[in-house]
Each structure stands twice: as C-alpha cells, then as structure tokens.
Design an enzyme around this catalytic site. Structure first.
Site, mmCIF file in Angstrom:
data_model
loop_
_atom_site.group_PDB
_atom_site.id
_atom_site.type_symbol
_atom_site.label_atom_id
_atom_site.label_comp_id
_atom_site.label_asym_id
_atom_site.label_seq_id
_atom_site.Cartn_x
_atom_site.Cartn_y
_atom_site.Cartn_z
ATOM 1 N N ARG A 25 0.823 -1.222 0.000
ATOM 2 C CA ARG A 25 0.000 0.000 0.000
ATOM 3 C C ARG A 25 0.854 1.269 0.000
ATOM 4 N NH1 ARG A 25 -5.560 -1.010 1.670
ATOM 5 N NH2 ARG A 25 -6.010 -2.874 0.464
ATOM 6 N N ARG A 29 -3.427 6.408 1.054
ATOM 7 C CA ARG A 29 -4.007 7.615 1.662
ATOM 8 C C ARG A 29 -3.104 8.348 2.633
ATOM 9 N NH1 ARG A 29 -9.075 4.132 3.214
ATOM 10 N NH2 ARG A 29 -7.337 2.707 3.162
ATOM 11 N N ARG A 38 -6.398 11.089 -6.260
ATOM 12 C CA ARG A 38 -7.655 10.360 -6.120
ATOM 13 C C ARG A 38 -8.839 11.317 -6.263
ATOM 14 N NH1 ARG A 38 -10.245 6.939 -1.182
ATOM 15 N NH2 ARG A 38 -11.177 8.941 -0.714
ATOM 16 N N ASP A 75 -6.573 -3.090 -7.662
ATOM 17 C CA ASP A 75 -7.122 -3.729 -6.465
ATOM 18 C C ASP A 75 -7.456 -5.185 -6.780
ATOM 19 O OD1 ASP A 75 -8.121 -2.802 -3.619
ATOM 20 O OD2 ASP A 75 -9.529 -4.322 -4.332
ATOM 21 N N TYR A 152 -14.686 -12.266 -0.454
ATOM 22 C CA TYR A 152 -15.413 -11.021 -0.758
ATOM 23 C C TYR A 152 -16.590 -11.270 -1.684
ATOM 24 C CZ TYR A 152 -11.607 -8.469 1.475
ATOM 25 O OH TYR A 152 -10.708 -7.986 2.389
HETATM 26 O O1 CP3 Z 1 -0.007 -1.892 -2.438
HETATM 27 C C1 CP3 Z 1 -0.237 -0.986 -3.275
HETATM 28 O O2 CP3 Z 1 0.113 0.202 -3.095
HETATM 29 C C2 CP3 Z 1 -0.892 -1.378 -4.577
HETATM 30 C C3 CP3 Z 1 -2.309 -1.242 -4.669
HETATM 31 C C4 CP3 Z 1 -3.204 -2.146 -3.850
HETATM 32 C C5 CP3 Z 1 -4.440 -1.712 -3.331
HETATM 33 N N1 CP3 Z 1 -5.090 -2.784 -2.799
HETATM 34 C C6 CP3 Z 1 -4.925 -0.330 -3.395
HETATM 35 C C7 CP3 Z 1 -6.008 0.079 -2.481
HETATM 36 C C8 CP3 Z 1 -3.087 -3.508 -3.541
HETATM 37 C C9 CP3 Z 1 -1.927 -4.462 -3.795
HETATM 38 C C10 CP3 Z 1 -4.297 -3.887 -2.896
HETATM 39 C C11 CP3 Z 1 -4.578 -5.266 -2.458
HETATM 40 C C12 CP3 Z 1 -5.816 -5.538 -1.739
HETATM 41 N N2 CP3 Z 1 -7.048 -4.980 -1.916
HETATM 42 C C13 CP3 Z 1 -5.940 -6.571 -0.773
HETATM 43 C C14 CP3 Z 1 -4.857 -7.524 -0.375
HETATM 44 C C15 CP3 Z 1 -3.861 -6.913 0.563
HETATM 45 C C16 CP3 Z 1 -4.394 -6.591 1.923
HETATM 46 O O3 CP3 Z 1 -4.474 -5.389 2.237
HETATM 47 O O4 CP3 Z 1 -4.719 -7.514 2.688
HETATM 48 C C17 CP3 Z 1 -7.260 -6.551 -0.310
HETATM 49 C C18 CP3 Z 1 -7.852 -7.457 0.742
HETATM 50 C C19 CP3 Z 1 -7.963 -5.555 -1.048
HETATM 51 C C20 CP3 Z 1 -9.405 -5.215 -0.971
HETATM 52 C C21 CP3 Z 1 -9.613 -3.843 -0.497
HETATM 53 N N3 CP3 Z 1 -9.291 -2.711 -1.217
HETATM 54 C C22 CP3 Z 1 -10.139 -3.439 0.741
HETATM 55 C C23 CP3 Z 1 -10.603 -4.374 1.843
HETATM 56 C C24 CP3 Z 1 -10.156 -2.056 0.744
HETATM 57 C C25 CP3 Z 1 -10.745 -1.168 1.806
HETATM 58 C C26 CP3 Z 1 -9.885 -1.080 2.990
HETATM 59 C C27 CP3 Z 1 -8.928 0.062 2.843
HETATM 60 O O5 CP3 Z 1 -7.727 -0.132 3.112
HETATM 61 O O6 CP3 Z 1 -9.415 1.134 2.518
HETATM 62 C C28 CP3 Z 1 -9.568 -1.612 -0.461
HETATM 63 C C29 CP3 Z 1 -9.331 -0.226 -0.887
HETATM 64 C C30 CP3 Z 1 -7.967 0.144 -1.375
HETATM 65 N N4 CP3 Z 1 -7.159 -0.612 -2.184
HETATM 66 C C31 CP3 Z 1 -7.299 1.370 -1.131
HETATM 67 C C32 CP3 Z 1 -6.089 1.338 -1.819
HETATM 68 C C33 CP3 Z 1 -5.065 2.430 -1.914
HETATM 69 C C34 CP3 Z 1 -7.884 2.529 -0.336
HETATM 70 C C35 CP3 Z 1 -8.911 3.139 -1.201
HETATM 71 C C36 CP3 Z 1 -9.006 4.617 -1.060
HETATM 72 O O7 CP3 Z 1 -8.167 5.349 -1.609
HETATM 73 O O8 CP3 Z 1 -9.973 5.031 -0.407
#
Ligand code: CP3
Length: 343
Positions: A25, A29, A38, A75, A152
């Site tokens: 990540r 944010r 964003r 994602d 999911y």
């Molecule tokens: O790592 C990186 O910078 C690359 C991008 C990336 C994102 N999600 C961007 C993201 C990667 C590799 C993921 C993987 C991901 N997504 C996983 C596996 C890794 C982990 O965290 O366990 C999972 C379970 C998801 C599903 C997901 N996406 C969830 C549950 C959420 C909401 C929770 C949260 O952290 O907000 C997201 C949103 C998400 N994916 C964000 C980002 C940057 C935040 C979204 C935003 O900008 O509001």
C-alpha cells in the site's frame, strides 16, 4: 550473469548487504499527493481504471522515497468485477459486492475469456509504468488469491472471520469449489496479461489464508497458489512470483517449495528469527515490520527495522511491512525506516 535490479537479485536467491525495500500500500491515503490524485479521478475505482492517473499514483512513492520496487496501482477486487460482480466502495467502510451464495449466482458469472474487456485499462497502466519507471526499479504486478477473492465475492464485503465463505464451503462445496476454480483460471489470465504488458514480478495476496486450517489450508490456499504458479512458470519461466499467505503461521513452512513460489511474504505476527530459521531456509523471504511503527515512529521504529534486517541478513530478503501501511502513518517515518535499512 548478475541481475542489476536489487529486487530481482534477492528473488533469484542472492543475499545482499542491504535488502531491497518496498511497502505494501505504498501508494495510498497516507500520502497527500495520493489523496490529491484520487480527488482528481473522482473515486477509488475511477482511479484504478484511469491508466494515466493510476500510473501517476504508482510513481509517487517511488519519486518521494526511491523504493526498489513499484507495485501496480489496482485492487484485488477488480477480478470479481471483471467476472461480472457489482463492485463499489463505501467511503470509510470498504468494498461492497453483489453476493454469490448458490449455483444460480455462480452460473451468472462471466467466463474467463471475458475478463480482459474490463481489465484492459490495468494492462495500459502497466505499459505506462514499464516505460516511465527508473531503470533500477522493479515493477510488481499482482492479484488476490482465489480464497481471499472468494471471501469477498461470497459475503459481498470484508468480514472479520470470513464466516459466509466458510459456510458456503461447508454447506455447498461444489459451488464453492467451482467459484475457486473460476477465480483461479481468471487470475492466471490476468497475471499473464500483466506480464505481457511489462510486469517483472507478480505477487499473489492471500490476505485471509490464516482462517483456513489443516486440509482446508492445503486445498484452498496452497493448491490454488501452486496451480497459478505452475501455469505462469510454464509460460514465463523467468518471472518470479511472491506468495503472501497472510497469517499462515506454521503454514509458511515449506510453502515456497510446495507451491513453486520464489519468495514468501510473511506478516508481522511471526517472529523474524523464527521465519529466518524456518522459512528463509527455502529461499527469499519478504517482510515483516508491523505497520503500526509507521504511525508511532521514533527509536522503536529504528530498533525494530534494524532487528528485522539483522534477523534475515544470512539469506535473501526483501524488506517490507507485514501488511499495508495505514492511512494514519506519518510519511516522514518512511524516511526513518529507509535510513535504518540503507544508512
Ligand atoms: O499496495 C499498493 O500500493 C498497490 C495497490 C493495492 C491496493 N489494494 C490499493 C487500495 C493492492 C496491492 C491492494 C490489495 C488488496 N485490496 C488486498 C490484499 C492486501 C491486503 O491489504 O490484505 C485486499 C484485501 C484488497 C481489498 C480492499 N481494497 C479493501 C478491503 C479495501 C478497503 C480497505 C482500505 O484499506 O481502505 C480496499 C481499498 C484500497 N485498495 C485502497 C487502496 C489504496 C484505499 C482506497 C481509497 O483510496 O480510499
């Protein structure tokens, strides 16, 4: 011939004096420039599907910190969407999807060949990145592991204990297994397309692997990873794969050998010395600083970073966090961590 990029050298099994480093990540944010881009995109999914802006947020942490690797901005839930699930994000809460709870729900899904229609902008992002990244930076593509993605798709949201997915597994195993197979096949094609577009490494995120025990862990975490890796290795023998069966505990032992992964990423619930003795014996390990240190910082962050580097110094290691950096992290702490690793 020695590989130039540090991340690829570690993945090939080389022990380096200074481990390569990136953060899960890392585009996120906690960075003001991410929040600005964003906002420009409108929302998270629009950002994922806008190749220019997705490439821009992928590059932001590389410019700011000079990480050894960039991870594609996308994602894991885009694959369900490409298979026909509805997907949206509720601000402050997380993802929501249409649910699959029976045969009819499964039958309504699209086929594997249809996924590229939705996912082609992601391949475009990869192409832009492979042109624009600094030559020393490795580009990592990724996908969710079938079990985690299925949790999911079944529940329609993130769940604490993955209860709905366990229930479907126990009550309607044929549908559960058909769903895992469909996701597995889609994941192979999705990762292959990322590699064709320029990804140099791929990572498989099994965030909820830890809730699978015994035979279930073997059948639904280990086996799908093995299938995906075998299919990719048949087509792209030189592309390294990182597997992340998060919170697998003892399941980390032998996971690389059993699945063919080049590296196992470990979460911060396992001790680094234990992981060096039990997991790194098989090859490269990635991890495993607790993300909260990026919030709290200070001497604890420095000490813990150095302790992890030291624990893994006798074998191939990629420094990373044990899970994603959180929105409340202080961007300055990333510099502190890097100084403790490289300085
Ligand atoms: O790592 C990186 O910078 C690359 C991008 C990336 C994102 N999600 C961007 C993201 C990667 C590799 C993921 C993987 C991901 N997504 C996983 C596996 C890794 C982990 O965290 O366990 C999972 C379970 C998801 C599903 C997901 N996406 C969830 C549950 C959420 C909401 C929770 C949260 O952290 O907000 C997201 C949103 C998400 N994916 C964000 C980002 C940057 C935040 C979204 C935003 O900008 O509001």
């Amino acid at each position: 011939m020695a590989e130039q990029k540090t991340l690829l050298r570690a993945l090939a099994g080389e022990k380096l004096d200074t481990p390569p480093v990136w953060m899960m990540r890392q585009a996120g944010r906690y960075l003001p420039e991410y929040r600005a881009t964003r906002a420009q995109a409108g929302d998270f999914l629009s950002l994922c599907y806008n190749p220019d802006l997705a490439a821009e947020v992928t590059l932001q942490p590389i410019r700011r910190y000079g990480f050894d690797a960039a991870i594609l901005f996308a994602d894991i839930l885009l694959v369900p969407q490409a298979l026909g699930a509805d997907l949206w994000f509720v601000t402050g809460e997380g993802p929501r999807l249409s649910t699959i709870t029976d045969q009819a729900g499964f039958d309504a899904l699209k086929g594997v060949d249809d996924i590229h229609e939705t996912l082609s902008p992601i391949y475009e992002t990869v192409k832009i990145l492979s042109r624009e990244l600094p030559q020393e930076t490795t580009l990592i593509g990724f996908a969710g592991a079938p079990w985690t993605v299925a949790t999911y798709m079944i529940a329609g949201r993130g769940t604490k204990d993955q209860g709905p997915a366990h229930a479907l597994k126990d009550e309607n195993r044929p549908v559960f297994e058909a769903l895992l197979d469909r996701i597995t096949a889609a994941t192979i094609e999705y990762l292959a397309a990322q590699i064709d577009a320029g990804a140099e490494v791929v990572k498989i995120f099994d965030s909820w692997a830890g809730s699978l025990k015994g035979d279930d862990f073997t059948k639904y975490a280990l086996e799908p990873a093995k299938q995906i890796i075998a299919a990719l290795k048949a087509r792209y023998p030189h592309i390294p794969v990182i597997a992340f069966p998060r919170e697998a505990g003892d399941g980390y032992i032998g996971f690389a050998k059993a699945t063919g992964a080049d590296c196992v990423a470990i979460d911060n619930s396992v001790d680094s010395d234990w992981a060096a003795a039990n997991v790194q014996v098989d090859g490269c390990v990635q991890g495993n600083l607790a993300p909260h240190h990026m919030v709290t910082g200070g001497q604890d962050l420095i000490d813990e970073t150095r302790r992890i580097v030291k624990a893994f110094k006798n074998g191939p290691h990629i420094f990373n966090l044990g899970h994603g950096i959180t929105p409340d992290a202080d961007p300055e702490n990333v510099h502190v961590m890097l100084e403790a690793i490289r300085g």
